[in-house]
Motif scaffolding. Structure first.
Motif, PDB file in Angstrom:
ATOM      1  N   GLY A  16       0.810  -1.214   0.000  1.00 25.20           N
ATOM      2  CA  GLY A  16       0.000   0.000   0.000  1.00 25.20           C
ATOM      3  C   GLY A  16       0.838   1.257   0.000  1.00 25.20           C
ATOM      4  N   PHE A  17       1.836   1.313   0.897  1.00 25.84           N
ATOM      5  CA  PHE A  17       2.715   2.472   0.941  1.00 25.84           C
ATOM      6  C   PHE A  17       3.526   2.575  -0.355  1.00 25.84           C
ATOM      7  N   GLY A  18       3.932   1.416  -0.860  1.00 23.81           N
ATOM      8  CA  GLY A  18       4.721   1.410  -2.093  1.00 23.81           C
ATOM      9  C   GLY A  18       3.958   2.004  -3.257  1.00 23.81           C
ATOM     10  N   ALA A  19       2.697   1.615  -3.395  1.00 24.63           N
ATOM     11  CA  ALA A  19       1.866   2.132  -4.497  1.00 24.63           C
ATOM     12  C   ALA A  19       1.642   3.631  -4.347  1.00 24.63           C
ATOM     13  N   LEU A  20       1.398   4.064  -3.125  1.00 24.12           N
ATOM     14  CA  LEU A  20       1.159   5.485  -2.874  1.00 24.12           C
ATOM     15  C   LEU A  20       2.383   6.319  -3.211  1.00 24.12           C
ATOM     16  N   LEU A  21       3.532   5.887  -2.731  1.00 26.75           N
ATOM     17  CA  LEU A  21       4.746   6.662  -2.946  1.00 26.75           C
ATOM     18  C   LEU A  21       5.209   6.607  -4.400  1.00 26.75           C
ATOM     19  N   ALA A  22       5.054   5.450  -5.040  1.00 28.18           N
ATOM     20  CA  ALA A  22       5.499   5.298  -6.426  1.00 28.18           C
ATOM     21  C   ALA A  22       4.694   6.173  -7.381  1.00 28.18           C
ATOM     22  N   ALA A  23       3.512   6.595  -6.953  1.00 28.90           N
ATOM     23  CA  ALA A  23       2.668   7.441  -7.801  1.00 28.90           C
ATOM     24  C   ALA A  23       3.158   8.884  -7.848  1.00 28.90           C
ATOM     25  N   GLN A  24       4.106   9.223  -6.960  1.00 27.73           N
ATOM     26  CA  GLN A  24       4.636  10.587  -6.926  1.00 27.73           C
ATOM     27  C   GLN A  24       5.798  10.728  -7.906  1.00 27.73           C
TER      28      GLN A  24
END
Length: 219
Positions: A16-24
């Motif tokens: 979840g954190f990975g997907a959120l951060l990778a979107a930046q």
């Protein structure tokens, strides 16, 4: 581009954190780890700028992993501890271990993204509720009479005042308003304080202020 490693024993949290951060556009997730030992190994191999570190993990907990990654000043990644209210007992030890910041796991997504950027830029970050609890923890400890470190003698009166306000959990903007000066002036003072005291960032400045006796909780 800010390189990030995510260390948490829950796969859903990492994903979840990975997907959120990778979107930046300015953030790059270079890897993840399910325990502290793997986090240390991955960090040394992947050279991230920031490690998101859970505390309670198997094999090696997040505190020991943080110590190993930040043990040599000026090297290694910055560590952002992911905490929950029931982990407050670990906050002080994690600061001493070299963590640069804390974020509550239930914080809004935007706060996580901002926290990574703040820590990567070299500023310590303490969630307001964590700062209050940290101060309360100091207040509950017996007060020992300790001599002030001689390093404090190298600070100007204004720098000493700024350090006291940092220890109270105030942001640069709040300190600027309190002292009626420009925010850039406060940033300059903070930079000089860290350099003179040999501190890594704002989070270590909070610990130093209390451990040196410069600030006492409840005073």
């Amino acid at each position: 581009m800010i390189r990030i490693l995510i260390a948490d024993d829950q796969a859903m949290v990492r994903q979840g954190f990975g997907a959120l951060l990778a979107a930046q556009p300015d953030l790059l997730v270079v890897g993840d780890a399910a325990d502290g030992a793997a986090a240390v190994s991955q960090a040394r191999r992947l050279d991230p700028d920031v490690v998101l570190m859970d505390v309670r993990m198997p094999v090696m907990d997040g505190l020991e992993a943080t110590r190993q990654l930040t043990g040599t000043p000026g090297t290694g990644p910055r560590v952002l501890i992911l905490t929950t209210f029931d982990l407050d007992d670990y906050v002080y030890e994690a600061l001493r271990a070299g963590a640069s910041g804390f974020l509550l796991k239930d914080a809004p997504a935007a706060d996580l993204v901002q926290a990574v950027r703040v820590v990567a830029a070299g500023d310590g970050l303490l969630a307001p509720s964590v700062t209050r609890r940290l101060i309360a923890e100091f207040a509950s400890r017996p007060r020992a009479q300790r001599p002030r470190p001689t390093a404090l003698n190298g600070l100007t009166p204004r720098e000493t005042e700024v350090l006291r306000l940092i220890a109270r959990g105030l942001s640069n903007q709040e300190i600027a308003a309190d002292l009626v000066v420009a925010e850039q002036t406060v940033k300059t003072h903070v930079g000089r304080i860290l350099a003179k005291l040999g501190l890594r960032d704002r989070a270590q400045a909070v610990v130093f202020a209390y451990e040196s006796g410069l600030v006492e909780a409840g005073a």
